[in-house]
Design a protein around this motif. Structure first.
Motif, PDB file in Angstrom:
ATOM      1  N   MET A  33       0.849  -1.184   0.000  1.00  0.00           N
ATOM      2  CA  MET A  33       0.000   0.000   0.000  1.00  0.00           C
ATOM      3  C   MET A  33       0.885   1.235   0.000  1.00  0.00           C
ATOM      4  SD  MET A  33      -3.388  -0.890   2.233  1.00  0.00           S
ATOM      5  CE  MET A  33      -2.653  -1.066   3.828  1.00  0.00           C
ATOM      6  N   ALA A  34       0.307   2.325  -0.516  1.00  0.00           N
ATOM      7  CA  ALA A  34       1.067   3.561  -0.628  1.00  0.00           C
ATOM      8  C   ALA A  34       0.167   4.755  -0.380  1.00  0.00           C
ATOM      9  CB  ALA A  34       1.678   3.667  -2.024  1.00  0.00           C
ATOM     10  N   LEU A  35       0.767   5.782   0.188  1.00  0.00           N
ATOM     11  CA  LEU A  35       0.039   7.040   0.346  1.00  0.00           C
ATOM     12  C   LEU A  35       0.017   7.753  -0.995  1.00  0.00           C
ATOM     13  CD1 LEU A  35       1.359   8.449   3.737  1.00  0.00           C
ATOM     14  CD2 LEU A  35      -0.893   7.502   3.252  1.00  0.00           C
ATOM     15  N   LEU A  36      -1.144   8.249  -1.351  1.00  0.00           N
ATOM     16  CA  LEU A  36      -1.313   8.961  -2.614  1.00  0.00           C
ATOM     17  C   LEU A  36      -1.312  10.459  -2.371  1.00  0.00           C
ATOM     18  CD1 LEU A  36      -4.192   6.694  -3.959  1.00  0.00           C
ATOM     19  CD2 LEU A  36      -1.760   6.569  -4.575  1.00  0.00           C
ATOM     20  N   ASN A  37      -0.865  11.210  -3.365  1.00  0.00           N
ATOM     21  CA  ASN A  37      -0.844  12.668  -3.288  1.00  0.00           C
ATOM     22  C   ASN A  37      -2.262  13.207  -3.524  1.00  0.00           C
ATOM     23  OD1 ASN A  37       0.383  15.312  -3.220  1.00  0.00           O
ATOM     24  ND2 ASN A  37       0.030  15.374  -5.428  1.00  0.00           N
ATOM     25  N   ILE A  38      -2.722  14.054  -2.621  1.00  0.00           N
ATOM     26  CA  ILE A  38      -4.057  14.647  -2.754  1.00  0.00           C
ATOM     27  C   ILE A  38      -3.938  15.957  -3.524  1.00  0.00           C
ATOM     28  CG2 ILE A  38      -6.014  15.642  -1.502  1.00  0.00           C
ATOM     29  CD1 ILE A  38      -5.362  13.610   0.735  1.00  0.00           C
ATOM     30  N   LEU A  39      -4.698  16.050  -4.616  1.00  0.00           N
ATOM     31  CA  LEU A  39      -4.722  17.281  -5.395  1.00  0.00           C
ATOM     32  C   LEU A  39      -5.371  18.384  -4.571  1.00  0.00           C
ATOM     33  CD1 LEU A  39      -5.953  15.926  -8.855  1.00  0.00           C
ATOM     34  CD2 LEU A  39      -3.589  16.411  -8.148  1.00  0.00           C
ATOM     35  N   LYS A  40      -4.845  19.586  -4.686  1.00  0.00           N
ATOM     36  CA  LYS A  40      -5.378  20.738  -3.953  1.00  0.00           C
ATOM     37  C   LYS A  40      -5.922  21.773  -4.927  1.00  0.00           C
ATOM     38  CE  LYS A  40      -3.689  19.514   0.189  1.00  0.00           C
ATOM     39  NZ  LYS A  40      -3.716  18.083   0.246  1.00  0.00           N
ATOM     40  N   TYR A  41      -7.043  22.378  -4.535  1.00  0.00           N
ATOM     41  CA  TYR A  41      -7.623  23.469  -5.303  1.00  0.00           C
ATOM     42  C   TYR A  41      -6.593  24.579  -5.384  1.00  0.00           C
ATOM     43  CZ  TYR A  41     -10.757  27.229  -6.627  1.00  0.00           C
ATOM     44  OH  TYR A  41     -11.339  28.271  -7.285  1.00  0.00           O
ATOM     45  N   PRO A  42      -6.362  25.200  -6.535  1.00  0.00           N
ATOM     46  CA  PRO A  42      -7.163  25.239  -7.753  1.00  0.00           C
ATOM     47  C   PRO A  42      -6.691  24.299  -8.869  1.00  0.00           C
ATOM     48  CG  PRO A  42      -5.619  27.039  -7.820  1.00  0.00           C
ATOM     49  CD  PRO A  42      -5.361  26.276  -6.528  1.00  0.00           C
ATOM     50  N   ASP A  43      -6.040  23.188  -8.523  1.00  0.00           N
ATOM     51  CA  ASP A  43      -5.570  22.250  -9.539  1.00  0.00           C
ATOM     52  C   ASP A  43      -6.726  21.865 -10.469  1.00  0.00           C
ATOM     53  OD1 ASP A  43      -4.662  19.944 -10.982  1.00  0.00           O
ATOM     54  OD2 ASP A  43      -3.150  19.626  -9.432  1.00  0.00           O
ATOM     55  N   THR A 100     -13.833  14.994 -15.262  1.00  0.00           N
ATOM     56  CA  THR A 100     -14.873  13.995 -15.032  1.00  0.00           C
ATOM     57  C   THR A 100     -14.251  12.599 -15.061  1.00  0.00           C
ATOM     58  OG1 THR A 100     -16.562  15.398 -16.016  1.00  0.00           O
ATOM     59  CG2 THR A 100     -17.051  13.045 -15.891  1.00  0.00           C
ATOM     60  N   ALA A 101     -14.556  11.819 -14.043  1.00  0.00           N
ATOM     61  CA  ALA A 101     -14.006  10.470 -13.926  1.00  0.00           C
ATOM     62  C   ALA A 101     -14.701   9.507 -14.893  1.00  0.00           C
ATOM     63  CB  ALA A 101     -14.159   9.973 -12.498  1.00  0.00           C
ATOM     64  N   GLU A 102     -13.955   8.541 -15.368  1.00  0.00           N
ATOM     65  CA  GLU A 102     -14.476   7.519 -16.274  1.00  0.00           C
ATOM     66  C   GLU A 102     -15.014   6.340 -15.465  1.00  0.00           C
ATOM     67  OE1 GLU A 102     -14.578   7.634 -19.650  1.00  0.00           O
ATOM     68  OE2 GLU A 102     -13.810   9.687 -19.552  1.00  0.00           O
ATOM     69  N   PRO A 103     -16.071   5.702 -15.946  1.00  0.00           N
ATOM     70  CA  PRO A 103     -16.564   4.499 -15.263  1.00  0.00           C
ATOM     71  C   PRO A 103     -15.520   3.388 -15.290  1.00  0.00           C
ATOM     72  CG  PRO A 103     -18.179   5.296 -16.858  1.00  0.00           C
ATOM     73  CD  PRO A 103     -16.914   6.071 -17.089  1.00  0.00           C
ATOM     74  N   VAL A 104     -15.516   2.579 -14.258  1.00  0.00           N
ATOM     75  CA  VAL A 104     -14.647   1.407 -14.204  1.00  0.00           C
ATOM     76  C   VAL A 104     -15.328   0.306 -15.003  1.00  0.00           C
ATOM     77  CG1 VAL A 104     -13.696  -0.373 -12.683  1.00  0.00           C
ATOM     78  CG2 VAL A 104     -13.671   2.036 -11.966  1.00  0.00           C
ATOM     79  N   ASN A 146      -5.549  -4.239 -10.243  1.00  0.00           N
ATOM     80  CA  ASN A 146      -5.236  -2.818 -10.269  1.00  0.00           C
ATOM     81  C   ASN A 146      -6.276  -2.020  -9.474  1.00  0.00           C
ATOM     82  OD1 ASN A 146      -3.724  -0.475 -11.170  1.00  0.00           O
ATOM     83  ND2 ASN A 146      -5.467  -0.070 -12.518  1.00  0.00           N
ATOM     84  N   ILE A 147      -7.545  -2.374  -9.621  1.00  0.00           N
ATOM     85  CA  ILE A 147      -8.608  -1.701  -8.860  1.00  0.00           C
ATOM     86  C   ILE A 147      -8.416  -1.958  -7.366  1.00  0.00           C
ATOM     87  CG2 ILE A 147     -11.113  -1.651  -8.399  1.00  0.00           C
ATOM     88  CD1 ILE A 147     -10.244  -0.198 -11.001  1.00  0.00           C
ATOM     89  N   LEU A 148      -8.079  -3.191  -7.004  1.00  0.00           N
ATOM     90  CA  LEU A 148      -7.842  -3.524  -5.595  1.00  0.00           C
ATOM     91  C   LEU A 148      -6.680  -2.718  -5.024  1.00  0.00           C
ATOM     92  CD1 LEU A 148      -8.345  -7.408  -5.625  1.00  0.00           C
ATOM     93  CD2 LEU A 148      -9.958  -5.642  -4.856  1.00  0.00           C
TER      94      LEU A 148
END
Length: 153
Positions: A1-11, A17-21, A27-29
């Motif tokens: 497991m890994a910590l992910l970078n959180i995007l910050k506004y105003p990025d 818009t996210a794409e459906p899985v 990879n999803i897991l």
């Protein structure tokens, strides 16, 4: 497991818009595990994949955190893939904050109760009807998947 970078506004990536899985695989897991680890590390109750620069319709939620005034139940920890609000009723006002907009709180109008459909991590569909903090959190995170932020409200 890994910590992910959180995007910050105003990025601007937060507005994508996210794409459906369409493929439920290892990879999803891995994404889900990394998202839960990132959410817990940041003492949050919900996280949308868009917030960590993964533009897939994936949300993780856990409202059973000790600092949250809600009784844990069987639906307190959720994986929502391709979630859809099927029905919303009533209205409630919620003071909300967001990991992508640090040090900001907004008063937001939300449905009081929602009925949703989503897939779990294995690709099985399920539906739940909920209210309270879980309903609010789900609505907040679904908005992220479509590039919407609490500052838009």
């Amino acid at each position: 497991m890994a910590l992910l970078n959180i995007l910050k506004y105003p990025d601007e990536k937060l507005r994508k818009t996210a794409e459906p899985v369409v493929k439920f695989d290892n990879n999803i897991l891995k994404i889900l595990n990394d998202m839960f680890e990132t959410m817990y590390f940041n003492n949050a109750i919900g996280l949308a994949a868009t917030q960590v620069d993964i533009h897939k319709q994936i949300i993780v939620i856990d409202i059973s955190k000790p600092n949250i005034e809600a009784k844990p139940n069987k639906n307190s920890k959720l994986v929502l893939v391709n979630p859809e609000i099927l029905e919303g009723s009533g209205k409630t006002y919620s003071e909300e904050s967001c990991l992508s907009i640090p040090n900001f709180v907004a008063l937001v109008v939300r449905y009081k109760s929602i009925y949703i459909s989503a897939f779990d991590e294995k690709g099985y569909t399920y539906r739940i009807r909920t209210n309270g903090i879980l309903s609010i959190c789900i609505q907040h995170e679904i908005e992220h998947l479509f590039g919407n932020l609490i500052i838009d409200r």
